[in-house]
Every structure is written in C-alpha cells, then in structure tokens.
Design a protein around this motif. Structure first.
Motif, PDB file in Angstrom:
ATOM      1  N   ASN A  36      84.858  31.991  23.733  1.00  0.00           N
ATOM      2  CA  ASN A  36      86.031  32.090  24.601  1.00  0.00           C
ATOM      3  C   ASN A  36      85.782  31.534  26.004  1.00  0.00           C
ATOM      4  OD1 ASN A  36      88.644  32.787  23.899  1.00  0.00           O
ATOM      5  ND2 ASN A  36      88.612  34.630  25.157  1.00  0.00           N
ATOM      6  N   ARG A  37      84.730  30.723  26.152  1.00  0.00           N
ATOM      7  CA  ARG A  37      84.374  30.122  27.444  1.00  0.00           C
ATOM      8  C   ARG A  37      85.303  28.946  27.723  1.00  0.00           C
ATOM      9  NH1 ARG A  37      80.375  26.081  28.050  1.00  0.00           N
ATOM     10  NH2 ARG A  37      79.898  26.492  25.857  1.00  0.00           N
ATOM     11  N   ALA A  38      85.808  28.860  28.955  1.00  0.00           N
ATOM     12  CA  ALA A  38      86.710  27.770  29.340  1.00  0.00           C
ATOM     13  C   ALA A  38      85.971  26.445  29.377  1.00  0.00           C
ATOM     14  CB  ALA A  38      87.332  28.059  30.693  1.00  0.00           C
ATOM     15  N   ILE A  92      85.610  22.983  31.191  1.00  0.00           N
ATOM     16  CA  ILE A  92      85.943  22.452  32.513  1.00  0.00           C
ATOM     17  C   ILE A  92      85.727  20.942  32.538  1.00  0.00           C
ATOM     18  CG2 ILE A  92      85.444  24.622  33.699  1.00  0.00           C
ATOM     19  CD1 ILE A  92      82.767  23.348  34.592  1.00  0.00           C
ATOM     20  N   GLU A 116     106.748  22.171  36.004  1.00  0.00           N
ATOM     21  CA  GLU A 116     105.747  22.592  35.025  1.00  0.00           C
ATOM     22  C   GLU A 116     106.427  23.454  33.974  1.00  0.00           C
ATOM     23  OE1 GLU A 116     102.151  25.748  34.871  1.00  0.00           O
ATOM     24  OE2 GLU A 116     101.991  24.265  36.480  1.00  0.00           O
ATOM     25  N   GLY A 142      94.922  26.171  22.385  1.00  0.00           N
ATOM     26  CA  GLY A 142      94.007  25.739  23.438  1.00  0.00           C
ATOM     27  C   GLY A 142      92.558  25.736  23.007  1.00  0.00           C
ATOM     28  N   SER A 192     104.666  24.555  30.882  1.00  0.00           N
ATOM     29  CA  SER A 192     103.677  25.514  30.372  1.00  0.00           C
ATOM     30  C   SER A 192     102.289  25.012  30.729  1.00  0.00           C
ATOM     31  CB  SER A 192     103.810  25.672  28.856  1.00  0.00           C
ATOM     32  OG  SER A 192     103.454  24.478  28.199  1.00  0.00           O
ATOM     33  N   ARG A 193     101.311  25.829  30.450  1.00  0.00           N
ATOM     34  CA  ARG A 193      99.921  25.415  30.649  1.00  0.00           C
ATOM     35  C   ARG A 193      99.059  26.039  29.570  1.00  0.00           C
ATOM     36  NH1 ARG A 193      98.434  27.712  36.496  1.00  0.00           N
ATOM     37  NH2 ARG A 193     100.403  26.718  36.881  1.00  0.00           N
ATOM     38  N   ILE A 194      97.974  25.362  29.280  1.00  0.00           N
ATOM     39  CA  ILE A 194      97.042  25.798  28.241  1.00  0.00           C
ATOM     40  C   ILE A 194      95.662  25.933  28.873  1.00  0.00           C
ATOM     41  CG2 ILE A 194      95.907  25.152  26.067  1.00  0.00           C
ATOM     42  CD1 ILE A 194      98.363  23.368  25.501  1.00  0.00           C
ATOM     43  N   THR A 195      94.991  27.031  28.623  1.00  0.00           N
ATOM     44  CA  THR A 195      93.585  27.158  28.996  1.00  0.00           C
ATOM     45  C   THR A 195      92.768  26.719  27.795  1.00  0.00           C
ATOM     46  OG1 THR A 195      94.054  28.984  30.496  1.00  0.00           O
ATOM     47  CG2 THR A 195      91.766  28.730  29.763  1.00  0.00           C
ATOM     48  N   VAL A 196      91.976  25.685  27.974  1.00  0.00           N
ATOM     49  CA  VAL A 196      91.171  25.141  26.885  1.00  0.00           C
ATOM     50  C   VAL A 196      89.865  25.920  26.827  1.00  0.00           C
ATOM     51  CG1 VAL A 196      90.048  23.083  25.973  1.00  0.00           C
ATOM     52  CG2 VAL A 196      92.241  22.886  27.181  1.00  0.00           C
ATOM     53  N   LYS A 197      89.552  26.429  25.619  1.00  0.00           N
ATOM     54  CA  LYS A 197      88.365  27.283  25.456  1.00  0.00           C
ATOM     55  C   LYS A 197      87.619  26.934  24.181  1.00  0.00           C
ATOM     56  CE  LYS A 197      90.327  31.284  27.796  1.00  0.00           C
ATOM     57  NZ  LYS A 197      90.592  32.712  27.704  1.00  0.00           N
TER      58      LYS A 197
END
Length: 110
Positions: A15-17, A19, A3, A49, A5-10
């Motif tokens: 600023n809510r993720a 899912i 791995e 993201g 990197s990773r991205i939190t998609v919001k």
C-alpha cells in the motif's frame, strides 16, 4: 480547468504510494507512467490506483546510452527514460527519453 477526480497510485503489496510519476499514457485500459529518474514504467489500474506491474527498461536505457556514446554524445543526469507513446491502430508501444537519439518499440511480456 476543473479537477474531476484523483487517484493515489500505490503498490498493492504494501500500500506504499508511488512517487515521481511522469509521462502518462492510456494503453488498453491501463495508465502507463514512467517513474522519473528510474528505468521503470508502471502499469496502473485506473479504477483502484494499484500498480498492476512494473516494467524494467534498463536494457533499453543502456542501449541508447551506448548508441549516444558511439556518436560522441555525452549523457548527463537528465538523459533519462521519459516518453511513452501508444498507437491505438497497430497496438504498438514506443518509448524514448530526454536527450535520447532514438525511439524504441517495446512489447511487454504477458
């Protein structure tokens, strides 16, 4: 497999993720992903993201449902939007779903 990197998609508004992301496609500098068991595709900024826009494909989903019905094919809870393809040469975007009978070319509004 490593791995990198990773991205939190919001959603940028609150600023809510986001899912249930499913089926990713990189299209002209954005990551497109359908939201599993919904009629929506989100366009994601790959650096921040944040969701740039949300495409509602209810009309496409309903069109395929009606087409399958005309063929006598019964939809079920898994007959959902679930496929994005991009032709980098022609710049055409295609979508389909689980157990669908067709693929659909879409053109997002600017």
């Amino acid at each position: 497999l490593l791995e990198i990197s990773r991205i939190t998609v919001k959603y940028p508004q609150d600023n809510r993720a986001v899912i249930n992301l499913n089926e990713l496609e990189y299209i002209l500098g954005e990551i497109w992903a359908n939201i599993w068991h919904s009629n929506d595709i989100v366009r994601i900024n790959p650096v921040t993201g944040f969701v740039r826009s949300r495409l509602n494909l209810t009309d496409v989903v309903n069109s395929d449902r009606e087409y399958r019905k005309s063929l006598g094919i019964q939809a079920n809870s898994e007959s959902v939007l679930n496929g994005i393809a991009f032709d980098s040469i022609t710049k055409r975007i295609w979508v389909t779903g689980k157990q669908w009978a067709r693929i659909y070319e879409i053109v997002p509004e600017k």
